[in-house]
Write an enzyme that holds these catalytic residues in place. Sequence first.
Site, mmCIF file in Angstrom:
data_model
loop_
_atom_site.group_PDB
_atom_site.id
_atom_site.type_symbol
_atom_site.label_atom_id
_atom_site.label_comp_id
_atom_site.label_asym_id
_atom_site.label_seq_id
_atom_site.Cartn_x
_atom_site.Cartn_y
_atom_site.Cartn_z
ATOM 1 C CG HIS B 506 26.592 64.538 50.044
ATOM 2 N ND1 HIS B 506 25.327 65.111 49.866
ATOM 3 C CD2 HIS B 506 26.380 63.308 50.502
ATOM 4 C CE1 HIS B 506 24.601 63.999 49.730
ATOM 5 N NE2 HIS B 506 25.197 62.997 50.389
HETATM 6 C C1 FAD Z 1 24.205 58.458 56.243
HETATM 7 C C2 FAD Z 1 24.636 58.786 54.930
HETATM 8 C C3 FAD Z 1 23.706 58.913 53.890
HETATM 9 C C4 FAD Z 1 24.321 58.963 52.559
HETATM 10 N N1 FAD Z 1 23.271 59.124 51.587
HETATM 11 C C5 FAD Z 1 23.610 59.397 50.040
HETATM 12 C C6 FAD Z 1 22.744 59.331 49.028
HETATM 13 O O1 FAD Z 1 21.508 59.008 49.211
HETATM 14 N N2 FAD Z 1 23.217 59.828 47.807
HETATM 15 C C7 FAD Z 1 24.492 60.072 47.643
HETATM 16 O O2 FAD Z 1 24.930 60.459 46.559
HETATM 17 N N3 FAD Z 1 25.400 60.014 48.724
HETATM 18 C C8 FAD Z 1 25.048 59.841 49.847
HETATM 19 N N4 FAD Z 1 26.079 59.697 51.111
HETATM 20 C C9 FAD Z 1 27.233 59.986 50.640
HETATM 21 C C10 FAD Z 1 27.956 58.660 50.031
HETATM 22 O O3 FAD Z 1 27.933 57.654 51.011
HETATM 23 C C11 FAD Z 1 29.417 58.936 49.694
HETATM 24 O O4 FAD Z 1 29.522 59.787 48.718
HETATM 25 C C12 FAD Z 1 30.038 57.644 49.167
HETATM 26 O O5 FAD Z 1 30.078 56.556 50.049
HETATM 27 C C13 FAD Z 1 31.408 58.049 48.758
HETATM 28 O O6 FAD Z 1 32.300 56.860 48.408
HETATM 29 P P1 FAD Z 1 33.668 56.565 48.435
HETATM 30 O O7 FAD Z 1 34.150 55.208 47.897
HETATM 31 O O8 FAD Z 1 34.468 57.814 47.906
HETATM 32 O O9 FAD Z 1 33.931 56.472 49.886
HETATM 33 P P2 FAD Z 1 33.596 55.595 51.245
HETATM 34 O O10 FAD Z 1 32.461 54.693 50.759
HETATM 35 O O11 FAD Z 1 33.511 56.255 52.396
HETATM 36 O O12 FAD Z 1 34.885 54.611 51.053
HETATM 37 C C14 FAD Z 1 36.132 54.710 51.640
HETATM 38 C C15 FAD Z 1 36.733 53.914 52.517
HETATM 39 O O13 FAD Z 1 38.007 54.003 52.761
HETATM 40 C C16 FAD Z 1 38.400 53.665 54.127
HETATM 41 N N5 FAD Z 1 39.645 54.327 54.383
HETATM 42 C C17 FAD Z 1 39.383 55.493 54.700
HETATM 43 N N6 FAD Z 1 40.605 56.013 54.889
HETATM 44 C C18 FAD Z 1 41.422 54.816 55.148
HETATM 45 C C19 FAD Z 1 42.708 54.521 55.195
HETATM 46 N N7 FAD Z 1 43.732 55.536 55.791
HETATM 47 N N8 FAD Z 1 43.541 53.182 55.328
HETATM 48 C C20 FAD Z 1 42.528 52.304 54.914
HETATM 49 N N9 FAD Z 1 41.147 52.631 54.443
HETATM 50 C C21 FAD Z 1 40.685 53.872 54.643
HETATM 51 C C22 FAD Z 1 37.039 53.815 54.685
HETATM 52 O O14 FAD Z 1 37.144 52.964 55.884
HETATM 53 C C23 FAD Z 1 35.975 53.565 53.670
HETATM 54 O O15 FAD Z 1 35.784 52.047 53.886
HETATM 55 C C24 FAD Z 1 25.629 59.362 52.362
HETATM 56 C C25 FAD Z 1 26.399 59.307 53.474
HETATM 57 C C26 FAD Z 1 25.942 58.986 54.580
HETATM 58 C C27 FAD Z 1 27.189 58.987 55.578
#
Ligand code: FAD
Lengths: 263, 585
Positions: B506
């Site tokens: 987070h």
């Molecule tokens: C174990 C765990 C439990 C969690 N539980 C909760 C919960 O219960 N409730 C909650 O609200 N949040 C939770 N979270 C947080 C939640 O996972 C994140 O807030 C959310 O996934 C963020 O979404 P996003 O799309 O911004 O990023 P992400 O889902 O991380 O997606 C980003 C993507 O970008 C890709 N990427 C990054 N850099 C590059 C690059 N340079 N080139 C190409 N691709 C790239 C990554 O590989 C990834 O696939 C949890 C996190 C973890 C680790």
Amino acid sequence: MADNNNPKTESHDPGRRNFLKNTGLVVGGVAGGSLLGGLFTNQMKSDDGKKGTSDETAKVDPSHARVFFGRFEDFIVLAAATELIFPEDDNGPGAIGLDVPYYIDKQLAGTWGINGDDYRQAPFTNLEGLKKIQKDDEKVNHARANRGKIFLEGLRLMNAESMKRFDASFDQATEEQQHEIMGDLAEGKLDMKSTPSDAFFALLKQATLEGAFSDPLYGGNKNMDGWRMKEFAGARPSYADVIESEEFVKLDPISLTDYHRKK
Amino acid sequence: MAEELKKVDVVIVGTGWAGGITAAELTKKGYKVVALERGKEQSREDFIGAKDELKYSIRYEMMQDLSKDTVTARSSMDETAKPVRNNNYARFGNDTGGASVHWNGVSLRWLPYDFEIHSQTVEKYGAKKIPENCTIQDWGVTYDDMEPYYDKFEKTAGVSGEENPVGPPRSDKYPNPPLKTTPSIELFKKASTNLGYHPYRLPAANMSETYTNPDGETINACMYCAFCEEYGCDFGAKGDPIVTVLETARKTGNFEIRNESTVTEVIHDGTKAIGLKYIDNITGAEYIQPADIVVLAGFVFTNNKLLLKSKIGKPYNPETQEGVIGKNFTGHFSNISTYIGARGFFDNEKWNLSMGTGALGAKVDDYAGDNVDHTDLDFLHGYEIRYYHLGQRPIDNNHVPEGTPAWGKEYKEKNLFYHNRSLIIRAKTAFLPNRYTYLDLDPTYKDELGDPLIRATVHYEEQDIKRAQHGVETCKEIMTEMGADIIDLVDVPDDVKFDSKFYTNHFLGGAIMGEDPETSAVNTYSQMWDMENLFVLGGSSFPHNSNHDPTETIGAFAYRASEGMIEYLGGEGGLLVEAKQTSKA
Ligand SMILES: Cc1cc2nc3c(=O)[nH]c(=O)nc-3n(C[C@H](O)[C@H](O)[C@H](O)COP(=O)(O)OP(=O)(O)OC[C@H]3O[C@@H](n4cnc5c(N)ncnc54)[C@H](O)[C@@H]3O)c2cc1C
Ligand code: SF4
């Protein structure tokens, strides 16, 4: 080194520690490696509560062989140390009975042992810097040496320390003596080059618990006895029908071997 | 030389919720979308039988491969930052679906107070209430503006829940009823109620029943199998991007995910983005993917790194407080916001603690946000108290009462005895931004490709410590009422410092939203002020951290941003909201 005892003279003591003592004595003696291996695995076998008959020996688990540890002596110190952390008792087997030493040996031989998944660019943190870090696992992470090297240094140091203090190798030392060394290790009082000794203790303990409680596919948690002791049911597909229960529901554990085979 | 590919309408970094929602919304409108994902391809099938604690929770199979790229961290500007070397200290998303696949599923809306935190604080308590270095600011939208997007996210992800008795107004109920309950959840609720609090069930993206979302995707009912957090779902029962938005996008025929593609730079001409430069991890070949709209949805660290490396926007300088990129980095830092609270050991109770699902539990919001009057409190914002029944696994859970020897007979005895007899309740606290907590490029350490790592400097202010200590006290109060025989506190010492753990995932800020380009990087459609066809999505746009988990709000803003992109592509271009020049200058 007092190594003239005949293992048989202590055969009235069926405990694991006694076995280690005896095997240790043989290490100090003349017996060949294959014999030592046989003895060790035989003893592991007897955790099933059966006598180690020749029939048993024939069924020796082929995964009971060392891949990381070259010297049997290091392995036997490892075995004694893990058993000290998680001993056999009325609840069930200890680290040796759960095959924890073999689990650790396999892990050290793989990616984990060489920190293969970690960021490994220099500069690393020197020993003084490592001592200032609060969390033990962080000390290990920032050390230049990988986990394999830390294990070897740590186990040999424990053994050397035991020889120095008690004139007995670690596995032959009395339980009290072993605890004394483990205590100093855990408090960071033994001098290691790779990392402070408290960090090695934390690593050893973590690996011991992993070996006791991970899926048996990794070579530890023999017979899922680690899970049984915790009343953990393993890789169960569903608890939907029982999760609301007011009572504690005890279920037989399932390993991934069973789970995957069903597919 | 990078090979330039054929232009598409939209190119996205990352396939988590932020990237996935954008992909679904734009492909549904007929736009051609390419998502570049650094990790491997994965589908639901990869998770069948993924009940392996060692592989997923201890060796972190699904998390970012830190051997290639990581972050560095320090707790003040005087220190030299150290790299985060091991996944035990960082759980960042990787592979198709990102961290949004191995999330627990706790789905929370943020509060009206959150979006207008500065003006509401000034109005209610006077400007003097804001500590000197605290850099809170309004977001430029209100809760009412965001409500429809929240509703949309909840329906897409299939959230199971019940109304929060002290929560903000809702236009509709949750799409699914709450999950099953357990005796320990009921114990927590009863104790909190006795004390005058208002517990309610954690809203969960784990399905209480089989559900079909508005895009037509079916999500199965949860089995309470307890391999949820840190795992992909064995049954397709967790609302995640793979079973929802990425699938919706794929069905349109307008979508392509290019895996093993690490984005290294935003190519631009100073006013507009041209496309993304990336490297194929397998061959090492470099490509440029041009597009009309470029979307950064690669999570906070990648988003900030790409902006800084591509020299877009002005980097934040903590000395002068000028510049915006890297500013207001916040998070649920593990030793002050998340893993603090009270653990109770019960000698005469035993629960089915190895069953559960990622977001099974209940929480209390009486101290959340500004729900309680802060006049006499020495902190702003608040905390929630939470009890989880997520299914405790045996390697990760070896809790013994304080004072138990660290090894040996007694250790083993208590470890086994208390395995199903100890419960933890935790305070999840907000963390407010301050002048000295920010992101920039590390001067020493480099990634696999030779680019600087992103560096996090995290300084805890007094109010953050006080807030956390207050939270621990409330946990203790509730645990006492729950009747534990022994209570150990995971306490917050007065001199606590950032522990360099990036465990919760987070993390927020660095490319924050607002109304004024002097103090924000993007507008409320996540559109860069400085580059109208560049949209930066995800937690990086949050100006501060709430006590609530971020993902639902990330999803809601992704819906809003997608709406903006559709308007942008269909119209004359330009900024979707005009800048309000409200800055001090
Ligand atoms: C174990 C765990 C439990 C969690 N539980 C909760 C919960 O219960 N409730 C909650 O609200 N949040 C939770 N979270 C947080 C939640 O996972 C994140 O807030 C959310 O996934 C963020 O979404 P996003 O799309 O911004 O990023 P992400 O889902 O991380 O997606 C980003 C993507 O970008 C890709 N990427 C990054 N850099 C590059 C690059 N340079 N080139 C190409 N691709 C790239 C990554 O590989 C990834 O696939 C949890 C996190 C973890 C680790
Ligand atoms: S607990 Fe439910 S949502 Fe989580 S992995 Fe198991 S079935 Fe899927």
